[in-house]
Enzyme design. Structure first.
Site, PDB file in Angstrom:
ATOM      1  N   SER A 174       0.833  -1.193   0.000  1.00  0.00           N
ATOM      2  CA  SER A 174       0.000   0.000   0.000  1.00  0.00           C
ATOM      3  C   SER A 174       0.875   1.253   0.000  1.00  0.00           C
ATOM      4  O   SER A 174       1.684   1.436  -0.910  1.00  0.00           O
ATOM      5  CB  SER A 174      -0.970  -0.041   1.174  1.00  0.00           C
ATOM      6  OG  SER A 174      -1.940   0.974   1.069  1.00  0.00           O
ATOM      7  N   ASP A 273      -9.599  -4.410  -5.388  1.00  0.00           N
ATOM      8  CA  ASP A 273      -8.955  -3.242  -4.799  1.00  0.00           C
ATOM      9  C   ASP A 273      -9.255  -2.016  -5.652  1.00  0.00           C
ATOM     10  O   ASP A 273      -9.068  -2.041  -6.873  1.00  0.00           O
ATOM     11  CB  ASP A 273      -7.440  -3.484  -4.741  1.00  0.00           C
ATOM     12  CG  ASP A 273      -6.669  -2.360  -4.086  1.00  0.00           C
ATOM     13  OD1 ASP A 273      -7.304  -1.416  -3.569  1.00  0.00           O
ATOM     14  OD2 ASP A 273      -5.422  -2.430  -4.088  1.00  0.00           O
TER      15      ASP A 273
END
Length: 328
Positions: A174, A273
Site C-alpha cells: 500500500s 482493490d
C-alpha cells in the site's frame, strides 16, 4: 455546569474511521492494530526470531526498526537475501511494531528465508511527507553500509553475519509500496555505500493516484475519496498535490520509470482493490518506459491488503508464497 478544563477538545481535522487531529496538536489514531513485542527466542508458529533495533547514522535523527531472522539451526553460517520493508497505513497509521505488520513479516521471512528490516519511519501528520521517504532511504543506506568495513556506526550482527548484499531487496504494501517505488527511483540516481546495487523491489497493492480518474475509478466524488483526501492530509505541501510524481508516477515531468534502480520488480494487484487499475497502469508505464529490468505482475483475488489483514486465508498464503519466491 461543566468547567472549562473539562470541555471536550476541539477537532481540527478528522478522516474517519482512521485518524483525528485536535486543535491543540494532539493526534488520535482510531484504526490500526496494537503494537506487539518482538520474538527474540523465535515466533512459536514460524520459528522466526525478531528484535528491535535503532538505525543511527551520522547527521540524521535516529529511528527504530524491527529486524527478523529465520530459523538457521540447520546452517548457522548461512547467507541470506536482505529485505528492507516499508509497512502500509496511509503514511499516518500502523507501525513496524504493530500486530498486523509483525505477523505478516514473520510469515514472509519464514517463507522467503531472508533477513528483513522493517522500518519504523516517521508518520504524518506530526511528520508530514517527505519525512517517511527520507527515513526509508536512510534505512536502505544504513543496511547497505553493513557490506563494508566502514566505521562510525553500530553494526547489526544479523546483517553482517547473515546478509548477502548481492541480493538486496526493498518492498512494501500500500503506502509502503509507494515508498518502495520512490526509493527504487532514488537508487537509480544515487549510489549506495560499498557500491551495493539494489537487486529487486516488490510493490504490494501499491498506492498511486492522480487528479484524473482512470479505469474503474469513480468520476463523481473522486476528490472526496479516501485515497485522494489522505494524500493532501499527509503531504499538504506536495508540489502538484495528487499529481506529485511520488504519487502520480506517470504525470508529465515525473522521473522516467526507465530509471528504476533495480533489475527485478514484482507488482501485486488485487482484483477487488480500488487501487488495482493504478497498479496495472504503473506496470504498463514501466513496460513502455524502456526499463531494462524484469517485471513480474501477480494479480490475486481479494481486496486491498487482504494478504496482510486476513493472513490465514488461502488468498493470503498464495500472495505471501509468491512474494517469497521473488526474494531469492
Amino acid at each position: 455546569m461543566a468547567s472549562a478544563s473539562s470541555s471536550p477538545k476541539e477537532v481540527a481535522t478528522e478522516i474517519l474511521p482512521y485518524i483525528r487531529v485536535y486543535k491543540d496538536g494532539t493526534v488520535e489514531r482510531l484504526l490500526g492494530s496494537p503494537n506487539v513485542p518482538p520474538s527474540p527466542d523465535g515466533d512459536p508458529e514460524t520459528g522466526v526470531s525478531s528484535k528491535d533495533i535503532t538505525i543511527s547514522v551520522l547527521n540524521y535523527t535516529s529511528f527504530p526498526a524491527r529486524i527478523y531472522l529465520p530459523d538457521l539451526s540447520q546452517n548457522q553460517n548461512q547467507k541470506l537475501p536482505v529485505l528492507i520493508y516499508f509497512h502500509g497505513g496511509g503514511f499516518c497509521i500502523e507501525s513496524s511494531f504493530s500486530f498486523f505488520t509483525h505477523r505478516y513479516l514473520s510469515r514472509l521471512v519464514y517463507e522467503a528465508k531472508v533477513v528483513a528490516v522493517s522500518v519504523e519511519y516517521r508518520l504524518a501528520p506530526e511528520n508530514p511527507l517527505p519525512a517517511a521517504y527520507d527515513d526509508c532511504w536512510v534505512a536502505l543506506r544504513w543496511a547497505a553500509s553493513h557490506s563494508t568495513d566502514t566505521q562510525g556506526f553500530k553494526k547489526e550482527l544479523w546483517l553482517t553475519n547473515h546478509g548477502d548484499f548481492g541480493r538486496l531487496y526493498i518492498g512494501g504494501d500500500s503506502s509502503g509500496a509507494n515508498i518502495a517505488h520512490d526509493i527504487a527511483i532514488r537508487a537509480g540516481n544515487e549510489s549506495l555505500p560499498g557500491g551495493v546495487k539494489l537487486l529487486g523491489a516488490f510493490l504490494g497493492v501499491p498506492y498511486f493516484l492522480g487528479s484524473k480518474p482512470i479505469g474503474s475509478e469513480p468520476i463523481e466524488g473522486f476528490e472526496k475519496s479516501f485515497s485522494y483526501v489522505i494524500w493532501n492530509f499527509v503531504y499538504p505541501s506536495a508540489p502538484g498535490g495528487v499529481d506529485n510524481p511520488k504519487l502520480n508516477t506517470l504525470v508529465a515531468g515525473a522521473p522516467s520509470l526507465a530509471g528504476l534502480g533495480c533489475s527485478r520488480l514484482l507488482v501485486v494487484v488485487a482484483e477487488n482493490d480500488e487501487l488495482r487499475d493504478r497498479g496495472v497502469w504503473y506496470c504498463n508505464g514501466v513496460r513502455e518506459s524502456g526499463w531494462e529490468g524484469e517485471l513480474e505482475v501477480f494479480e490475486t483475488e481479494g481486496a486491498h491488503t487482504s494478504h496482510i489483514l486476513e493472513i490465514d486465508t488461502e488468498i493470503a498464503k498464495t500472495v505471501i508464497k509468491r512474494i517469497a519466491s521473488f526474494l531469492v
